[in-house]
Write a protein that holds these residues in place. Structure first.
Motif, PDB file in Angstrom:
ATOM      1  N   ASN A  15      -5.043  32.605  24.720  1.00 12.47           N
ATOM      2  CA  ASN A  15      -5.267  31.919  23.459  1.00 12.47           C
ATOM      3  C   ASN A  15      -6.279  30.783  23.662  1.00 12.47           C
ATOM      4  O   ASN A  15      -6.029  29.862  24.441  1.00 12.47           O
ATOM      5  CB  ASN A  15      -3.947  31.361  22.935  1.00 12.47           C
ATOM      6  CG  ASN A  15      -4.037  30.889  21.513  1.00 12.47           C
ATOM      7  OD1 ASN A  15      -5.128  30.689  20.982  1.00 12.47           O
ATOM      8  ND2 ASN A  15      -2.884  30.702  20.895  1.00 12.47           N
ATOM      9  N   PRO A  16      -7.423  30.816  22.995  1.00  7.88           N
ATOM     10  CA  PRO A  16      -8.442  29.785  23.228  1.00  7.88           C
ATOM     11  C   PRO A  16      -8.037  28.392  22.738  1.00  7.88           C
ATOM     12  O   PRO A  16      -8.542  27.401  23.242  1.00  7.88           O
ATOM     13  CB  PRO A  16      -9.663  30.307  22.473  1.00  7.88           C
ATOM     14  CG  PRO A  16      -9.145  31.281  21.510  1.00  7.88           C
ATOM     15  CD  PRO A  16      -7.894  31.840  22.067  1.00  7.88           C
ATOM     16  N   LEU A  57     -15.009  18.862  19.726  1.00 11.06           N
ATOM     17  CA  LEU A  57     -15.978  19.823  19.218  1.00 11.06           C
ATOM     18  C   LEU A  57     -15.605  21.253  19.614  1.00 11.06           C
ATOM     19  O   LEU A  57     -15.699  22.192  18.801  1.00 11.06           O
ATOM     20  CB  LEU A  57     -17.376  19.474  19.722  1.00 11.06           C
ATOM     21  CG  LEU A  57     -18.513  20.371  19.277  1.00 11.06           C
ATOM     22  CD1 LEU A  57     -18.747  20.209  17.780  1.00 11.06           C
ATOM     23  CD2 LEU A  57     -19.762  20.045  20.047  1.00 11.06           C
ATOM     24  N   ILE A  58     -15.168  21.425  20.851  1.00 11.07           N
ATOM     25  CA  ILE A  58     -14.741  22.745  21.309  1.00 11.07           C
ATOM     26  C   ILE A  58     -13.526  23.213  20.519  1.00 11.07           C
ATOM     27  O   ILE A  58     -13.442  24.378  20.098  1.00 11.07           O
ATOM     28  CB  ILE A  58     -14.456  22.729  22.826  1.00 11.07           C
ATOM     29  CG1 ILE A  58     -15.756  22.573  23.608  1.00 11.07           C
ATOM     30  CG2 ILE A  58     -13.720  23.985  23.271  1.00 11.07           C
ATOM     31  CD1 ILE A  58     -15.557  22.331  25.082  1.00 11.07           C
ATOM     32  N   ILE A  59     -12.577  22.328  20.274  1.00 12.00           N
ATOM     33  CA  ILE A  59     -11.377  22.695  19.521  1.00 12.00           C
ATOM     34  C   ILE A  59     -11.745  23.098  18.093  1.00 12.00           C
ATOM     35  O   ILE A  59     -11.244  24.094  17.559  1.00 12.00           O
ATOM     36  CB  ILE A  59     -10.349  21.553  19.550  1.00 12.00           C
ATOM     37  CG1 ILE A  59      -9.753  21.443  20.955  1.00 12.00           C
ATOM     38  CG2 ILE A  59      -9.249  21.778  18.522  1.00 12.00           C
ATOM     39  CD1 ILE A  59      -8.875  20.248  21.163  1.00 12.00           C
ATOM     40  N   PHE A  64     -12.452  27.661  14.120  1.00  6.71           N
ATOM     41  CA  PHE A  64     -13.214  28.401  13.124  1.00  6.71           C
ATOM     42  C   PHE A  64     -13.381  29.875  13.474  1.00  6.71           C
ATOM     43  O   PHE A  64     -13.842  30.660  12.660  1.00  6.71           O
ATOM     44  CB  PHE A  64     -14.592  27.772  12.911  1.00  6.71           C
ATOM     45  CG  PHE A  64     -14.549  26.537  12.085  1.00  6.71           C
ATOM     46  CD1 PHE A  64     -14.019  26.557  10.809  1.00  6.71           C
ATOM     47  CD2 PHE A  64     -15.034  25.345  12.582  1.00  6.71           C
ATOM     48  CE1 PHE A  64     -13.974  25.417  10.037  1.00  6.71           C
ATOM     49  CE2 PHE A  64     -14.997  24.200  11.821  1.00  6.71           C
ATOM     50  CZ  PHE A  64     -14.460  24.235  10.545  1.00  6.71           C
ATOM     51  N   MET A  65     -13.027  30.255  14.689  1.00  8.62           N
ATOM     52  CA  MET A  65     -13.121  31.654  15.094  1.00  8.62           C
ATOM     53  C   MET A  65     -11.929  32.430  14.552  1.00  8.62           C
ATOM     54  O   MET A  65     -10.898  31.861  14.208  1.00  8.62           O
ATOM     55  CB  MET A  65     -13.145  31.767  16.622  1.00  8.62           C
ATOM     56  CG  MET A  65     -14.323  31.070  17.260  1.00  8.62           C
ATOM     57  SD  MET A  65     -14.055  30.850  18.988  1.00  8.62           S
ATOM     58  CE  MET A  65     -14.804  32.284  19.628  1.00  8.62           C
TER      59      MET A  65
END
Length: 144
Positions: A15-16, A57-59, A64-65
């Motif tokens: 899970n990203p 920013l990464i989160i 949004f993916m």
């Protein structure tokens, strides 16, 4: 242990979102190492820039993916994972043996002349390190 477990979680979790949060933990643990080294400004910069800006920013990018792309056909362990882990473990072992076999007491810093005294160095890489350090310390004026 938080740094190592967080790094493993970043790489191994499918899970990203969880990986991004664990990356934040890794960056916070890195700033704790800076605090232990009495580099408070670098620790504050680590927290503000990496945790506060880049990790957020990464989160947001991960949120949004589409989440459905990561949950289908999940296998816990593949052949590529095994090969990659063996390469990483062998690199880790070689780094640990290199670090433990290196003589770190070959360089004596002196305060009288802003120079580094060379003592019986055997390899060219040590001599290159001495010259680079000498130039670096002479520009910093660390020793009055």
């Amino acid at each position: 242990s938080g740094l190592i477990l967080g790094g493993l979680g970043v790489v191994l979790l499918p899970n990203p979102i969880y990986s991004a949060f664990l990356l934040g933990l890794v960056l916070v643990c890195t700033s704790l190492f800076y605090i232990l080294s009495n580099a408070y400004f670098v620790a504050a910069a680590q927290l503000l820039i990496y945790v506060g800006a880049i990790n957020v920013l990464i989160i947001f990018a991960v949120m949004f993916m589409k989440g459905s792309e990561y949950n289908k056909d999940f296998h816990l362990w593949t052949v590529g994972d095994g090969i990659t882990s063996m390469v990483c473990i062998s690199l880790f072992i070689s780094l640990i043996t290199t670090i433990s076999d290196t003589s770190w007491y070959g360089i004596i810093l002196t305060t009288r002349s802003n120079q580094i005294i060379e003592q019986d160095f055997l390899s060219n890489s040590q001599q290159i390190g001495i010259h680079l350090s000498r130039d670096f310390f002479s520009h910093l004026n660390l020793f009055p």
